[in-house]
Design a protein around this motif. Sequence first.
Motif, PDB file in Angstrom:
ATOM      1  N   GLY A  11      -5.827  -0.713   7.099  1.00  0.00           N
ATOM      2  CA  GLY A  11      -4.659  -0.087   7.721  1.00  0.00           C
ATOM      3  C   GLY A  11      -4.341  -0.856   8.992  1.00  0.00           C
ATOM      4  O   GLY A  11      -4.492  -2.081   9.067  1.00  0.00           O
ATOM      5  N   ASP A  35      -9.755  -1.200   0.129  1.00  0.00           N
ATOM      6  CA  ASP A  35      -9.048  -0.056   0.693  1.00  0.00           C
ATOM      7  C   ASP A  35      -8.696   0.897  -0.434  1.00  0.00           C
ATOM      8  O   ASP A  35      -8.327   0.447  -1.523  1.00  0.00           O
ATOM      9  N   VAL A  36      -8.813   2.213  -0.171  1.00  0.00           N
ATOM     10  CA  VAL A  36      -8.349   3.165  -1.189  1.00  0.00           C
ATOM     11  C   VAL A  36      -6.840   3.027  -1.389  1.00  0.00           C
ATOM     12  O   VAL A  36      -6.318   3.370  -2.444  1.00  0.00           O
ATOM     13  N   ASN A  37      -6.187   2.542  -0.375  1.00  0.00           N
ATOM     14  CA  ASN A  37      -4.745   2.297  -0.445  1.00  0.00           C
ATOM     15  C   ASN A  37      -4.546   0.819  -0.840  1.00  0.00           C
ATOM     16  O   ASN A  37      -4.579  -0.085  -0.008  1.00  0.00           O
ATOM     17  N   ARG A  38      -4.365   0.606  -2.128  1.00  0.00           N
ATOM     18  CA  ARG A  38      -4.293  -0.762  -2.677  1.00  0.00           C
ATOM     19  C   ARG A  38      -3.150  -1.567  -2.029  1.00  0.00           C
ATOM     20  O   ARG A  38      -3.280  -2.764  -1.781  1.00  0.00           O
ATOM     21  N   ALA A  39      -2.058  -0.881  -1.724  1.00  0.00           N
ATOM     22  CA  ALA A  39      -0.910  -1.585  -1.132  1.00  0.00           C
ATOM     23  C   ALA A  39      -1.291  -2.164   0.232  1.00  0.00           C
ATOM     24  O   ALA A  39      -0.890  -3.283   0.575  1.00  0.00           O
ATOM     25  N   ASN A  40      -2.067  -1.421   1.010  1.00  0.00           N
ATOM     26  CA  ASN A  40      -2.512  -1.938   2.307  1.00  0.00           C
ATOM     27  C   ASN A  40      -3.394  -3.165   2.123  1.00  0.00           C
ATOM     28  O   ASN A  40      -3.269  -4.151   2.850  1.00  0.00           O
ATOM     29  N   GLU A  42      -3.419  -5.251  -0.384  1.00  0.00           N
ATOM     30  CA  GLU A  42      -2.602  -6.384  -0.856  1.00  0.00           C
ATOM     31  C   GLU A  42      -1.781  -6.977   0.287  1.00  0.00           C
ATOM     32  O   GLU A  42      -1.658  -8.193   0.423  1.00  0.00           O
ATOM     33  N   LYS A  43      -1.256  -6.107   1.131  1.00  0.00           N
ATOM     34  CA  LYS A  43      -0.467  -6.596   2.274  1.00  0.00           C
ATOM     35  C   LYS A  43      -1.353  -7.393   3.235  1.00  0.00           C
ATOM     36  O   LYS A  43      -0.963  -8.448   3.741  1.00  0.00           O
ATOM     37  N   ASP A  56     -12.343  -3.255  -5.606  1.00  0.00           N
ATOM     38  CA  ASP A  56     -11.986  -1.849  -5.825  1.00  0.00           C
ATOM     39  C   ASP A  56     -13.076  -0.926  -5.298  1.00  0.00           C
ATOM     40  O   ASP A  56     -12.806   0.220  -4.943  1.00  0.00           O
ATOM     41  N   SER A  74     -12.026   1.808   8.048  1.00  0.00           N
ATOM     42  CA  SER A  74     -11.400   2.888   7.272  1.00  0.00           C
ATOM     43  C   SER A  74     -11.364   4.163   8.127  1.00  0.00           C
ATOM     44  O   SER A  74     -11.699   4.129   9.310  1.00  0.00           O
ATOM     45  N   TRP A  75     -10.982   5.288   7.535  1.00  0.00           N
ATOM     46  CA  TRP A  75     -10.962   6.557   8.268  1.00  0.00           C
ATOM     47  C   TRP A  75     -12.344   6.871   8.833  1.00  0.00           C
ATOM     48  O   TRP A  75     -13.372   6.580   8.186  1.00  0.00           O
TER      49      TRP A  75
END
Length: 336
Positions: A11, A35-40, A42-43, A56, A74-75
């Motif tokens: 993030g 990241d659990v948020n794959r888009a983050n 990839e960015k 993953d 992460s969090w």
Amino acid sequence: MSLNIGVIGTGAIGQDHTRRINQVLAGARVVAVNDVNRANAEKCVADYAPGATIFDDPNALIADAGIDAVLVCSWGQTHEEYVLATIAAGKPCFCEKPLATTAEGARRIVDAEVAAGKRLVQVGFMRRYDPGYRALKRAVDSQTGAPLMVHAAHRNPRVGNAYVTPMAIHDTLIHEIDVLRWLLDDDYVSAQVLFPRKSPHAHEALRDPQVVILQTAKGVVIDVEIFVNSRYGYDIQCEVVGEEGIARLPEPMGIQTRLNATLGQPILMDWKDRFIDSYDYELTDFIRAASAGTAAGPTAWDGYVAAVTSDACVAAQEAEGTTIAIDLPARPAMYG
Ligand code: NAP
């Protein structure tokens, strides 16, 4: 030889640390992210770590033979699990604050590191690397005499509705809790919280401002104002009153103007700009120590003490005006 780093959590701060490692600092590369948020993820790879592997499974990243060291960004709730796994893998770990969201969790990390027999964990308390705080510490150690009092303030222009009263301790005061303990070379023995009249800008679930009073083992009394709806700026103040004189944290560099009958200097609005150099310095220290298979800077013990102190401060919020004792067990020999 370059240190191969894996980043868990891509993030805001995970991406910024990846940029820093791959574009600013020497001696290391971020070669993997999770990241659990794959888009983050990839960015992060596209913007700052071209060619890095996206895992993953964070535990697979930690265990991978090609990863020398891990950044946990992460969090907060996930930090304990990933730091413990990195210690178990025998690899150095940089963990963003908080080390864990409970004192018990932070203690488990301390115990695991002690069992590993060497330092592997650095906590992201970056203020210890700020040139202003370092200069202040030199003055406190050598010029102004034994400290008697500290007056400090942590002000943000505004916060969102998700920011509720205990976060003033866990997310905001946590930096003062660590840096003031380091500055004074002292430990806390009690905490008290007072709430002045509430700012009209504070939303319903937030009591703001608040004043935290900490007392130390050496008898220093510290007052920290936390005011997260100051509107005018992001402003960190710290003044140490000693037996022989007073030392103040310098203001961040800014152009002074004499204009329209006014002497002016800009005030920062975004916390990200205030300690930007410190992030570079803390990760430089991490890369240097991790390249030798160990860790430097703020320790797991510092993370544990911050967690115990935070818990006491939240209890002091709930028992407004009451002084809450802070009891620390003996410091393991590894932490000096
Ligand atoms: P953020 O922007 O929300 O990023 C956290 C990232 O971690 C998000 O992509 C999130 O996914 C992901 N994540 C959540 N759970 C995960 C898990 N189990 N495994 C892998 N990734 C997971 O937050 P941030 O601002 O970067 O903050 C991250 C940490 O750094 C926090 O502990 C914060 O306190 C700390 N921090 C420290 C400083 C400092 O000054 N030292 C500054 C900022 C942040 P989603 O997008 O799905 O939520």
